[in-house]
Design an enzyme around this catalytic site. Structure first.
Site, PDB file in Angstrom:
ATOM      1  N   HIS A  17      46.095 -16.272  29.681  1.00  7.69           N
ATOM      2  CA  HIS A  17      46.695 -17.524  28.395  1.00  7.69           C
ATOM      3  C   HIS A  17      47.839 -18.420  29.044  1.00  7.69           C
ATOM      4  O   HIS A  17      46.792 -19.623  29.275  1.00  7.69           O
ATOM      5  CB  HIS A  17      47.018 -17.164  27.381  1.00  7.69           C
ATOM      6  CG  HIS A  17      46.188 -15.735  26.710  1.00  7.69           C
ATOM      7  ND1 HIS A  17      46.019 -14.940  26.770  1.00  7.69           N
ATOM      8  CD2 HIS A  17      44.420 -15.684  26.876  1.00  7.69           C
ATOM      9  CE1 HIS A  17      45.055 -13.879  26.193  1.00  7.69           C
ATOM     10  NE2 HIS A  17      44.019 -14.609  26.317  1.00  7.69           N
ATOM     11  N   LYS A  41      38.132  -7.842  14.044  1.00  4.35           N
ATOM     12  CA  LYS A  41      38.818  -7.076  14.961  1.00  4.35           C
ATOM     13  C   LYS A  41      39.871  -6.811  14.292  1.00  4.35           C
ATOM     14  O   LYS A  41      40.305  -6.625  12.853  1.00  4.35           O
ATOM     15  CB  LYS A  41      39.454  -8.510  16.181  1.00  4.35           C
ATOM     16  CG  LYS A  41      38.386  -8.705  17.279  1.00  4.35           C
ATOM     17  CD  LYS A  41      38.571  -9.130  18.276  1.00  4.35           C
ATOM     18  CE  LYS A  41      37.720  -9.876  18.868  1.00  4.35           C
ATOM     19  NZ  LYS A  41      37.787 -10.534  20.481  1.00  4.35           N
ATOM     20  N   ARG A  90      37.551 -15.529  33.298  1.00  2.00           N
ATOM     21  CA  ARG A  90      38.462 -14.317  34.335  1.00  2.00           C
ATOM     22  C   ARG A  90      37.023 -14.193  35.540  1.00  2.00           C
ATOM     23  O   ARG A  90      37.456 -14.175  36.735  1.00  2.00           O
ATOM     24  CB  ARG A  90      38.573 -13.320  33.800  1.00  2.00           C
ATOM     25  CG  ARG A  90      40.432 -13.515  33.520  1.00  2.00           C
ATOM     26  CD  ARG A  90      40.365 -12.489  31.988  1.00  2.00           C
ATOM     27  NE  ARG A  90      38.898 -12.313  31.578  1.00  2.00           N
ATOM     28  CZ  ARG A  90      39.373 -11.202  30.710  1.00  2.00           C
ATOM     29  NH1 ARG A  90      40.077 -10.741  30.016  1.00  2.00           N
ATOM     30  NH2 ARG A  90      38.305 -11.574  29.117  1.00  2.00           N
ATOM     31  N   SER A 128      44.936  -8.699  27.198  1.00  2.00           N
ATOM     32  CA  SER A 128      45.556  -8.143  25.993  1.00  2.00           C
ATOM     33  C   SER A 128      44.903  -6.503  25.826  1.00  2.00           C
ATOM     34  O   SER A 128      45.673  -6.266  25.588  1.00  2.00           O
ATOM     35  CB  SER A 128      45.135  -8.970  24.805  1.00  2.00           C
ATOM     36  OG  SER A 128      45.601 -10.755  24.821  1.00  2.00           O
TER      37      SER A 128
HETATM   38  O1  PNS Z   1      40.745 -14.469  22.863  1.00  2.00           O
HETATM   39  P1  PNS Z   1      38.729 -13.788  21.925  1.00  2.00           P
HETATM   40  O2  PNS Z   1      38.799 -12.527  21.258  1.00  2.00           O
HETATM   41  O3  PNS Z   1      37.950 -13.508  22.812  1.00  2.00           O
HETATM   42  O4  PNS Z   1      38.287 -14.606  21.307  1.00  2.00           O
HETATM   43  C1  PNS Z   1      37.253 -14.501  20.808  1.00  2.00           C
HETATM   44  C2  PNS Z   1      37.095 -16.306  19.922  1.00  2.00           C
HETATM   45  C3  PNS Z   1      38.243 -16.321  18.274  1.00  2.00           C
HETATM   46  C4  PNS Z   1      37.117 -17.313  20.546  1.00  2.00           C
HETATM   47  C5  PNS Z   1      36.009 -16.590  18.476  1.00  2.00           C
HETATM   48  O5  PNS Z   1      35.593 -14.487  18.226  1.00  2.00           O
HETATM   49  C6  PNS Z   1      35.784 -17.189  18.018  1.00  2.00           C
HETATM   50  O6  PNS Z   1      35.411 -18.665  18.340  1.00  2.00           O
HETATM   51  N1  PNS Z   1      35.792 -16.938  15.955  1.00  2.00           N
HETATM   52  C7  PNS Z   1      35.649 -17.777  15.435  1.00  2.00           C
HETATM   53  C8  PNS Z   1      34.606 -17.874  15.271  1.00  2.00           C
HETATM   54  C9  PNS Z   1      33.473 -18.331  15.437  1.00  2.00           C
HETATM   55  O7  PNS Z   1      33.961 -20.035  15.570  1.00  2.00           O
HETATM   56  N2  PNS Z   1      31.941 -17.664  15.869  1.00  2.00           N
HETATM   57  C10 PNS Z   1      31.289 -18.446  16.235  1.00  2.00           C
HETATM   58  C11 PNS Z   1      31.732 -18.394  17.730  1.00  2.00           C
HETATM   59  S1  PNS Z   1      30.260 -19.113  18.170  1.00  2.00           S
END
Ligand code: PNS
Length: 168
Positions: A17, A41, A90, A128
């Site tokens: 990150h 989550k 990745r 993570s």
């Molecule tokens: O580190 P992660 O868990 O891969 O991050 C995922 C994240 C937080 C970027 C994604 O879950 C997200 O954008 N969440 C916010 C809610 C949202 O906008 N959902 C629609 C995305 S298409």
């Protein structure tokens, strides 16, 4: 002013990150790291603690701010006047999920672009969830996460378990 956001769970932030943050910060005047609440989550660390670890890790990197957010990533981007969402990739394992999110975000906010940055090869295996698993089982992950995270991981999983298994 060019503004981008870099959203994620950061549970916890790791060196992969951080590598993306450093490189993205060179491309934009302001990079807002968005630490998502993500109620679906069950994170090991609470949102404020995750954000605090990110803040400590990015100290000294010019133009980087860190905030928690709830709700849509595109709404977070709009609130900050960001036209770009940064995502790190990745390997192919990330591609499908990230493409789906990028396309949905584009539907929701066509003025905002998703920009994928390929991870640096030395961090391509980091995640993570794997770091948490290894730490829980007593493996030494101190080279994979910033110092602020090491202390907090030790506090969560227990120092005696960690050092005892690693040294034996
Ligand atoms: O580190 P992660 O868990 O891969 O991050 C995922 C994240 C937080 C970027 C994604 O879950 C997200 O954008 N969440 C916010 C809610 C949202 O906008 N959902 C629609 C995305 S298409």
């Amino acid at each position: 002013m060019s503004v981008a956001i870099y959203p994620g769970s950061f549970d916890p932030i790791h060196r992969g990150h951080l590598d993306i943050i450093v490189r993205a910060a060179r491309l934009f005047e302001v990079l807002v790291v968005g630490v998502a609440h993500n109620p679906t989550k069950q994170p090991l660390f609470g949102p404020e603690e995750r954000a605090e670890m990110v803040r400590e890790a990015v100290e000294g990197i010019t133009g980087v701010r860190v905030e928690t957010f709830e709700g849509l990533t595109v709404a977070f981007a709009r609130r900050h006047g960001a036209r770009v969402i940064i995502k790190g990739l990745r390997a192919t394992m990330d591609f499908d999920a990230e493409m789906k999110m990028a396309m949905m975000n584009r539907r929701l906010a066509p003025e905002i672009e998703t920009l994928f940055l390929p991870t640096s090869p030395e961090y391509a295996d980091l995640s993570s969830s794997l770091i948490k698993e290894v730490a829980r089982l007593g493996g030494d992950v101190s080279a994979l996460v910033p110092p602020a995270v090491v202390e907090r991981l030790v506090a969560k999983v227990g120092r005696s378990v960690w050092t005892a298994s690693w040294n034996s």
